[in-house]
Scaffold this motif. Structure first.
Motif, short mmCIF file in Angstrom:
data_model
loop_
_atom_site.label_atom_id
_atom_site.label_comp_id
_atom_site.label_asym_id
_atom_site.label_seq_id
_atom_site.Cartn_x
_atom_site.Cartn_y
_atom_site.Cartn_z
N PHE A 41 36.47 -35.42 -7.07
CA PHE A 41 37.69 -34.79 -7.48
C PHE A 41 39.04 -35.45 -6.55
O PHE A 41 39.34 -34.69 -5.17
N SER A 42 39.46 -35.93 -7.48
CA SER A 42 40.93 -36.75 -6.34
C SER A 42 41.94 -36.10 -6.81
O SER A 42 42.65 -36.73 -7.10
N GLN A 43 43.22 -35.90 -5.36
CA GLN A 43 44.18 -34.76 -5.54
C GLN A 43 45.20 -36.22 -5.89
O GLN A 43 44.87 -37.72 -5.63
N VAL A 44 46.33 -36.01 -7.19
CA VAL A 44 47.43 -37.32 -6.52
C VAL A 44 48.35 -37.46 -5.20
O VAL A 44 47.97 -37.97 -4.58
N SER A 45 48.15 -36.46 -4.39
CA SER A 45 48.70 -35.87 -3.26
C SER A 45 47.99 -35.41 -2.38
O SER A 45 48.87 -33.88 -1.98
N PRO A 46 46.62 -35.40 -1.85
CA PRO A 46 46.00 -34.87 -0.63
C PRO A 46 47.04 -34.39 0.39
O PRO A 46 47.49 -34.98 0.63
N LYS A 47 46.97 -33.23 0.17
CA LYS A 47 47.45 -32.21 1.81
C LYS A 47 46.64 -32.80 2.67
O LYS A 47 47.11 -32.44 3.82
N GLY A 48 45.54 -32.32 2.67
CA GLY A 48 43.95 -32.97 3.04
C GLY A 48 44.81 -34.49 3.69
O GLY A 48 44.04 -34.74 3.44
N LYS A 49 43.90 -34.69 5.40
CA LYS A 49 44.52 -35.54 5.44
C LYS A 49 42.48 -36.44 5.46
O LYS A 49 42.63 -37.33 5.30
N VAL A 50 41.29 -36.28 4.96
CA VAL A 50 40.33 -36.98 4.74
C VAL A 50 39.91 -35.21 3.25
O VAL A 50 39.78 -34.48 3.80
N PRO A 51 38.57 -36.15 3.13
CA PRO A 51 38.09 -34.79 2.09
C PRO A 51 37.47 -34.14 2.23
O PRO A 51 36.53 -34.38 3.68
N ILE A 52 37.16 -32.92 2.04
CA ILE A 52 36.07 -32.45 1.94
C ILE A 52 34.84 -32.46 0.83
O ILE A 52 34.59 -32.42 0.29
N LEU A 53 33.58 -32.55 2.07
CA LEU A 53 32.23 -32.69 0.73
C LEU A 53 32.00 -31.23 0.54
O LEU A 53 31.89 -30.45 1.97
N LEU A 54 31.13 -30.82 -0.38
CA LEU A 54 30.83 -29.18 -0.21
C LEU A 54 29.05 -29.62 -0.02
O LEU A 54 29.02 -30.23 -1.11
N TRP A 55 28.47 -28.96 0.71
CA TRP A 55 26.71 -29.29 0.57
C TRP A 55 25.86 -27.69 0.71
O TRP A 55 26.38 -27.03 1.64
N HIS A 56 25.40 -27.84 -0.52
CA HIS A 56 24.26 -25.92 -0.99
C HIS A 56 23.45 -26.24 -0.12
O HIS A 56 23.69 -26.76 0.36
N GLY A 57 22.66 -25.20 -0.07
CA GLY A 57 22.23 -24.51 0.07
C GLY A 57 20.70 -24.77 -0.12
O GLY A 57 20.47 -25.43 -2.11
N GLY A 58 19.22 -24.25 0.03
CA GLY A 58 17.75 -24.21 -0.73
C GLY A 58 17.79 -23.64 -2.24
O GLY A 58 18.38 -22.53 -1.94
N GLY A 59 17.12 -24.11 -2.94
CA GLY A 59 16.79 -23.82 -4.27
C GLY A 59 18.22 -23.70 -5.36
O GLY A 59 18.27 -22.68 -5.83
#
Lengths: 351, 351
Positions: B84-102
């Protein structure tokens, strides 16, 4: 297709291809303004297993080993859906995108060669969207076998897909683009067959009842709506419209692999719902796809015979040659998306 | 946790809870302005099977029966990611979200009781995001067994999850909320356990090498970035930072079920990367989770010993009681998300 149907398709095609003042500009690289992005499961049931032996599980090298008890409750038969809600929808009703067999909602995302997919196209056009993974596919999860599913699943290979999806002749598959045999003018980005094959998921041929039930519940929950389906979704979409003729406002089927028997389903029930069926190239020379096209034609003819509206886009007859079964991934996918959208615009589905 | 560490955690907690002028307002119901939403697969390999017998397949009642050949190429070991790419990101770098087991990327979406999830929270805060399904989960697809995966997968039941995820005592599970036994002040929306159980997917305990390889490739492809991981993702996230210390700019682990052995991985390698580990309630009285917390503490202590920064949010010590292992789904999930975001803000990750 009869001569008259062919002429009507041609006439419609010319109108659409020429464009007209009422058709809004093609979605480009503009911003998508969303109110929310949600993901959740719909339908499903609880099945309780008992009598299975315990087994030792160590989920990772540092984990404490434990005797896992596989007995207990399982949630099965649910579908997964991702909901994208526009701040100011231009579409009067949302679009539901239902994928085909052995695939997931990824069908509608980025194409195997990295272009923007149909989901993004219709979001840019301003529609609220719901992209689903049918029961047992992708994020919907699958029920264990043989304890719940009685049979093992089918796994598709790119070798099989090559012929079934009409990229080229039987045995034309190779992972090496230099060795691939494709149909002349093939629109599928066959050089990226590996990326496409990563989308394949196992399928059970025994879960149609669960899938239909889940889709019908989705329709009750989120419609009125337009449904765009692909391939295996044929019977699910046509059935959903028959089951909720007040909720489904338009049906668009891309290469339906199944339709409904007009002896069992009345075209009159859905004659107020505009239907559109889209076909790619090399259908007539393929035994299975000719049959599936005839099935769809037989069903939509029952709708038109009852005074309803059912259009067919025969893409090669409209001058678009080389489309495979994966129309939404083909090199001209945006062009076909525009035709589909224009059909919706003419029917008044956009503000 | 030593007395000093506890005091430092408290001090940090008080600062964050009191708020300060530099912390931007909490994301509310505002618009999410996206440039694009993409979905694709990363990593994986081609495995060719041969010598398997053909079998007859009829994919639906109208389909032409065909002898399916299961021999051929399979794409295995890929992960799926939605960007998901923002038009004007406020975050200086992206966040990666990695889930848990199962589980899958659905972990970060709508909570089981229908509230907005952490993914939406961080999108509203203005970060570019990447939400993945690890190898063999969800839209990543899974490799057939026993031909490619040698063993069968694990299927988790809500009966098992009840104790493992610390919703309540062993045997406290019931699908009937009136019969459930939960820990006092439990924050997990246990009445919606059925909806949560629909998110469970089969897992293989043998695929860690594939998963790590795929995550490392993802980092090379889309970072610099912040990684937020949960549970099983512990070793994947900590490893990814060790493998790409120039690409990973912050590590946030929610209840890591695994960490790295400081005898094998040097804290000095990642001392320039701020680490944060978040723990819910009822950890100390749970044998497995006490061990996992000690493992994480041992690893982050090696980072601080090397002069790096590694913070711990012990939520009950910070006044937030009753959090389960599924912190991002708990009733106070937004409150914890704000603490995590404020930690990022203080480190200068937002424009």
């Amino acid at each position: 297709m009869t001569r008259n149907q062919l002429i009507s398709t041609f006439a419609l095609a010319l109108t659409l291809l020429n464009g007209c003042a009422s058709i809004p500009p093609t979605p480009g690289e503009g911003t998508i303004h969303l109110k929310s992005v949600r993901g959740f499961h719909v339908s499903g049931e609880r099945v309780r297993l008992s009598g299975l032996p315990l087994r030792e599980v160590r989920t990772n090298p540092q984990a404490v080993p434990r005797m896992a008890d596989p007995n207990g409750d399982y949630q099965v038969g649910q579908l997964y859906v991702q909901q994208f809600s526009q701040v100011s929808p231009k579409g009067k009703v949302p679009i539901l995108l239902w994928h085909g067999g052995g695939l997931t909602g990824v069908t509608w995302e980025t194409t195997p060669d990295g272009r923007s997919g149909w989901h993004e196209f219709f979001m840019r056009a301003g529609y609220d969207t719901y992209v689903s993974d049918a029961v047992e596919r992708g994020r919907a999860s699958w029920a264990r076998y043989p304890e719940i599913n009685k049979v093992e699943p089918e796994h598709r290979t790119p070798d099989q897909a090559w012929e079934i999806f009409r990229f080229g002749p039987k045995d034309g598959y190779s992972s090496d683009p230099a060795k691939q045999k494709v149909y002349p003018g093939q629109q599928f980005p066959a050089a990226h067959i590996d990326q496409f094959a990563k989308q394949f998921v196992a399928r059970w041929t025994t879960s149609d009842v669960w899938i239909q039930k889940a889709y019908n519940e989705l329709v009750q929950r989120v419609c009125p709506c337009i449904i765009i389906g692909h391939s295996q979704a044929g019977m699910f979409v046509f059935n959903a419209a028959q089951a909720a003729p007040d909720k489904v406002k338009a049906v668009i089927m891309i290469e339906p692999a199944s339709a409904l028997d007009p002896a069992k389903f009345s075209g009159a029930n859905v004659k107020h719902i505009p239907h559109l069926v889209v076909w790619g190239d090399n259908v007539a020379t393929d035994k299975a796809w000719s049959l599936y096209r005839n099935n769809a034609q037989r069903y939509t003819s029952a709708i038109t015979a009852a005074g309803g509206s059912a259009d067919t886009f025969d893409l090669p007859a409209m001058g678009l040659r080389g489309n495979s079964h994966m129309v939404m991934m083909d090199k001209n996918s945006d062009e076909v998306a525009r035709l589909v959208r224009n059909w919706l615009v003419k029917l008044g589905f956009e503000h």
